[in-house]
Structure formats: C-alpha cells, structure tokens
Motif scaffolding. Structure first.
Motif, PDB file in Angstrom:
ATOM      1  N   ALA A 115       0.847  -1.187   0.000  1.00  6.08           N
ATOM      2  CA  ALA A 115       0.000   0.000   0.000  1.00  6.08           C
ATOM      3  C   ALA A 115       0.884   1.239   0.000  1.00  6.08           C
ATOM      4  O   ALA A 115       1.824   1.346   0.796  1.00  6.08           O
ATOM      5  N   ASP A 116       0.609   2.157  -0.912  1.00  9.24           N
ATOM      6  CA  ASP A 116       1.258   3.465  -0.950  1.00  9.24           C
ATOM      7  C   ASP A 116       0.177   4.516  -0.710  1.00  9.24           C
ATOM      8  O   ASP A 116      -0.821   4.574  -1.444  1.00  9.24           O
ATOM      9  N   ILE A 117       0.392   5.346   0.299  1.00 12.96           N
ATOM     10  CA  ILE A 117      -0.625   6.293   0.751  1.00 12.96           C
ATOM     11  C   ILE A 117      -0.039   7.696   0.717  1.00 12.96           C
ATOM     12  O   ILE A 117       1.055   7.936   1.244  1.00 12.96           O
ATOM     13  N   ASP A 118      -0.762   8.622   0.080  1.00 14.12           N
ATOM     14  CA  ASP A 118      -0.323  10.013   0.086  1.00 14.12           C
ATOM     15  C   ASP A 118      -0.301  10.539   1.517  1.00 14.12           C
ATOM     16  O   ASP A 118      -1.205  10.269   2.313  1.00 14.12           O
ATOM     17  N   ALA A 119       0.744  11.289   1.833  1.00 18.66           N
ATOM     18  CA  ALA A 119       0.919  11.802   3.195  1.00 18.66           C
ATOM     19  C   ALA A 119      -0.250  12.686   3.589  1.00 18.66           C
ATOM     20  O   ALA A 119      -0.719  13.526   2.821  1.00 18.66           O
ATOM     21  N   GLY A 120      -0.740  12.460   4.789  1.00 18.89           N
ATOM     22  CA  GLY A 120      -1.861  13.248   5.301  1.00 18.89           C
ATOM     23  C   GLY A 120      -2.082  12.928   6.767  1.00 18.89           C
ATOM     24  O   GLY A 120      -1.240  12.298   7.416  1.00 18.89           O
ATOM     25  N   LEU A 121      -3.226  13.334   7.273  1.00 21.05           N
ATOM     26  CA  LEU A 121      -3.559  13.138   8.673  1.00 21.05           C
ATOM     27  C   LEU A 121      -4.742  12.197   8.803  1.00 21.05           C
ATOM     28  O   LEU A 121      -5.704  12.272   8.026  1.00 21.05           O
ATOM     29  N   SER A 122      -4.663  11.304   9.785  1.00 18.83           N
ATOM     30  CA  SER A 122      -5.777  10.404  10.059  1.00 18.83           C
ATOM     31  C   SER A 122      -6.803  11.129  10.932  1.00 18.83           C
ATOM     32  O   SER A 122      -6.608  12.278  11.329  1.00 18.83           O
ATOM     33  N   ASN A 123      -7.896  10.431  11.238  1.00 21.65           N
ATOM     34  CA  ASN A 123      -8.906  11.034  12.126  1.00 21.65           C
ATOM     35  C   ASN A 123      -8.658  10.678  13.588  1.00 21.65           C
ATOM     36  O   ASN A 123      -9.501  10.948  14.434  1.00 21.65           O
ATOM     37  N   ARG A 124      -7.503  10.067  13.901  1.00 23.43           N
ATOM     38  CA  ARG A 124      -7.149   9.761  15.282  1.00 23.43           C
ATOM     39  C   ARG A 124      -6.461  10.968  15.910  1.00 23.43           C
ATOM     40  O   ARG A 124      -5.531  11.538  15.330  1.00 23.43           O
ATOM     41  N   ILE A 125      -6.889  11.348  17.107  1.00 23.36           N
ATOM     42  CA  ILE A 125      -6.336  12.509  17.796  1.00 23.36           C
ATOM     43  C   ILE A 125      -5.641  12.050  19.077  1.00 23.36           C
ATOM     44  O   ILE A 125      -6.227  11.347  19.900  1.00 23.36           O
ATOM     45  N   VAL A 126      -4.395  12.413  19.234  1.00 27.18           N
ATOM     46  CA  VAL A 126      -3.611  12.115  20.437  1.00 27.18           C
ATOM     47  C   VAL A 126      -2.986  13.422  20.926  1.00 27.18           C
ATOM     48  O   VAL A 126      -2.321  14.131  20.143  1.00 27.18           O
ATOM     49  N   ASP A 127      -3.195  13.753  22.197  1.00 26.38           N
ATOM     50  CA  ASP A 127      -2.670  14.996  22.790  1.00 26.38           C
ATOM     51  C   ASP A 127      -3.102  16.210  21.972  1.00 26.38           C
ATOM     52  O   ASP A 127      -2.319  17.151  21.751  1.00 26.38           O
ATOM     53  N   GLY A 128      -4.325  16.191  21.478  1.00 27.03           N
ATOM     54  CA  GLY A 128      -4.869  17.335  20.771  1.00 27.03           C
ATOM     55  C   GLY A 128      -4.450  17.466  19.326  1.00 27.03           C
ATOM     56  O   GLY A 128      -4.820  18.439  18.660  1.00 27.03           O
ATOM     57  N   ALA A 129      -3.671  16.513  18.812  1.00 24.87           N
ATOM     58  CA  ALA A 129      -3.203  16.602  17.432  1.00 24.87           C
ATOM     59  C   ALA A 129      -3.585  15.332  16.675  1.00 24.87           C
ATOM     60  O   ALA A 129      -3.583  14.226  17.237  1.00 24.87           O
ATOM     61  N   ARG A 130      -3.921  15.486  15.389  1.00 31.42           N
ATOM     62  CA  ARG A 130      -4.250  14.332  14.559  1.00 31.42           C
ATOM     63  C   ARG A 130      -2.976  13.592  14.165  1.00 31.42           C
ATOM     64  O   ARG A 130      -1.960  14.200  13.820  1.00 31.42           O
ATOM     65  N   LEU A 131      -3.025  12.280  14.195  1.00 35.42           N
ATOM     66  CA  LEU A 131      -1.868  11.470  13.855  1.00 35.42           C
ATOM     67  C   LEU A 131      -1.682  11.407  12.339  1.00 35.42           C
ATOM     68  O   LEU A 131      -2.670  11.334  11.595  1.00 35.42           O
ATOM     69  N   PRO A 132      -0.436  11.413  11.867  1.00 37.51           N
ATOM     70  CA  PRO A 132      -0.215  11.240  10.425  1.00 37.51           C
ATOM     71  C   PRO A 132      -0.501   9.797  10.011  1.00 37.51           C
ATOM     72  O   PRO A 132      -0.349   8.861  10.796  1.00 37.51           O
TER      73      PRO A 132
END
Length: 218
Positions: free
Chosen positions: A170-187
């Motif tokens: 799988a090759d995925i364009d860099a972005g942010l997931s919908n998971r939030i840890v410490d107030g920030a979305r995980l890449p």
C-alpha cells in the motif's frame, strides 16, 4: 445483499454489497476454505479482511487459446476513509454500510484478474491460479489524497498438497488520520507491505471410511 445479472460467462453485472477483490484471501475467507483459524497479518492490516463494500461492476471468465483461462472482477465502490494509523493499517478505514457512509464524493476502483494456465508440455501447471489485484481511491474528506494498493496471490494444487502465497503493498499520500492524540491528529503511514506463504497437506486414513466421519467428503 447483491444482485447479479448473468449476461454471458465472460461478462456479468453485479451490484450491491460486494467482497472487494483484492488478493485471493478476502474473497475466499470462509472457514471451510481456510484451514487455519488465524488470518495472515497482511490480510488483517494491509488488505483489511473481511472487506466488503457497496458498489457495482463487472465479473466473468473466458478462455485465451487452449491452455489459459482468465477470470476477473472489477468494481466501483465506496472507498476507504482516513481512519488509517500505524499499527492498525487500513483495518479501521473500511466500511461505509452504516452512518455516516462514504466520507467523500469520490468512488474507489478495485479489481482482480486471475490466470489459470493449463499444462505446457511436461510442465504441470494445471492447478495453478495466479491473481493480480489493484485498488485506487481518495481517502480524505477533501478528496486530495489517495491510496494505491497492489496485491499478488498464487495458489497451486498438486495431489494432496496446496501452496498459498499472497503479497500486498500500500502506498498512501501523506496526510492526517482522524485519530487525535494529545490534541493533534496522527499522520497516516505512507507505505505498508507484507506477505504470507502456506503449505497444506491433506490426508484421510482409510480405516475411517466406514464411520460417520466419512460423510460429505471430509
């Protein structure tokens, strides 16, 4: 549920909830066809088996010459979303059967082509099934970033032996997931790959032929 319109062995239309034809494992994942109780890791986190989706497309089979059969499935489907995180891979990104449904306005493409060659001279190829699969779809809410998924599967049966192999990348364009840890979305992870191989040997003791265990071609 799904609906088939069987037009001809080489071309048929299917619509509804379909098994996504990426690799061989996802479309043949039921316990009677799989001897092991655990799924391979590549078919848990890269190909998120069991993977079914709303969509519609074509499937069929046809012969090329006397020694090669070709079968295929190809669908436009509701695609994976941005619930992609390191460790779980694509597993949590599948599924739009429930609310809120597809997270963007684009549809994904998924397809597999299978090749079943016959024997060529003294080379015994009858029993070989080679599949090539591909998936492409945009995963983010803004329709900007894509997932590209490629898979190769091989099944070979010879007498009591069955050899199984499946690899996926799988090759995925860099972005942010919908998971939030410490107030920030995980890449999202931008690349994943894996494979598995398995050899089965089936046997049946003759002294069990006259017992209740011998019913229904065990």
């Amino acid at each position: 549920a799904y609906l088939d319109w069987l037009i001809h062995p080489s071309i048929n239309i299917r619509g509804g909830v379909v098994l996504v034809p990426i690799g061989a494992f996802n479309t043949h994942h039921d316990p009677p066809e799989r001897e092991l109780s655990e799924r391979p890791l590549v078919d848990l986190f890269i190909i998120p088996t069991t993977w079914f989706e709303v969509g519609f497309g074509l499937h069929g089979a046809f012969a090329l010459g006397n020694q090669l059969e070709v079968n295929y499935e190809m669908y436009l489907i509701n695609g994976l979303d941005d619930n992609i995180v390191d460790g779980f891979g694509l597993r949590q990104a599948r599924g739009s059967l429930g609310a809120p449904g597809d997270n963007n306005d684009n549809k994904a493409f998924a397809g597999r082509i299978g090749l079943l060659p016959g024997n060529i001279g003294w080379v015994r190829l009858n029993g070989l099934d080679i599949g090539l699969s591909g998936y492409y779809g945009l995963y983010d809410d803004d329709d900007d970033r894509a997932i590209r998924l490629l898979a190769l599967d091989i099944t070979y049966r010879a007498g009591p032996f069955t050899f199984l192999f499946e690899a996926a990348r799988a090759d995925i364009d860099a972005g942010l997931s919908n998971r939030i840890v410490d107030g920030a979305r995980l890449p999202v992870p931008t690349q994943m790959e894996g494979f598995y191989a398995q050899v089965n040997y089936r046997f049946w003791p003759a002294f069990l032929n006259n017992t209740f265990l011998a019913r229904d071609n065990p």
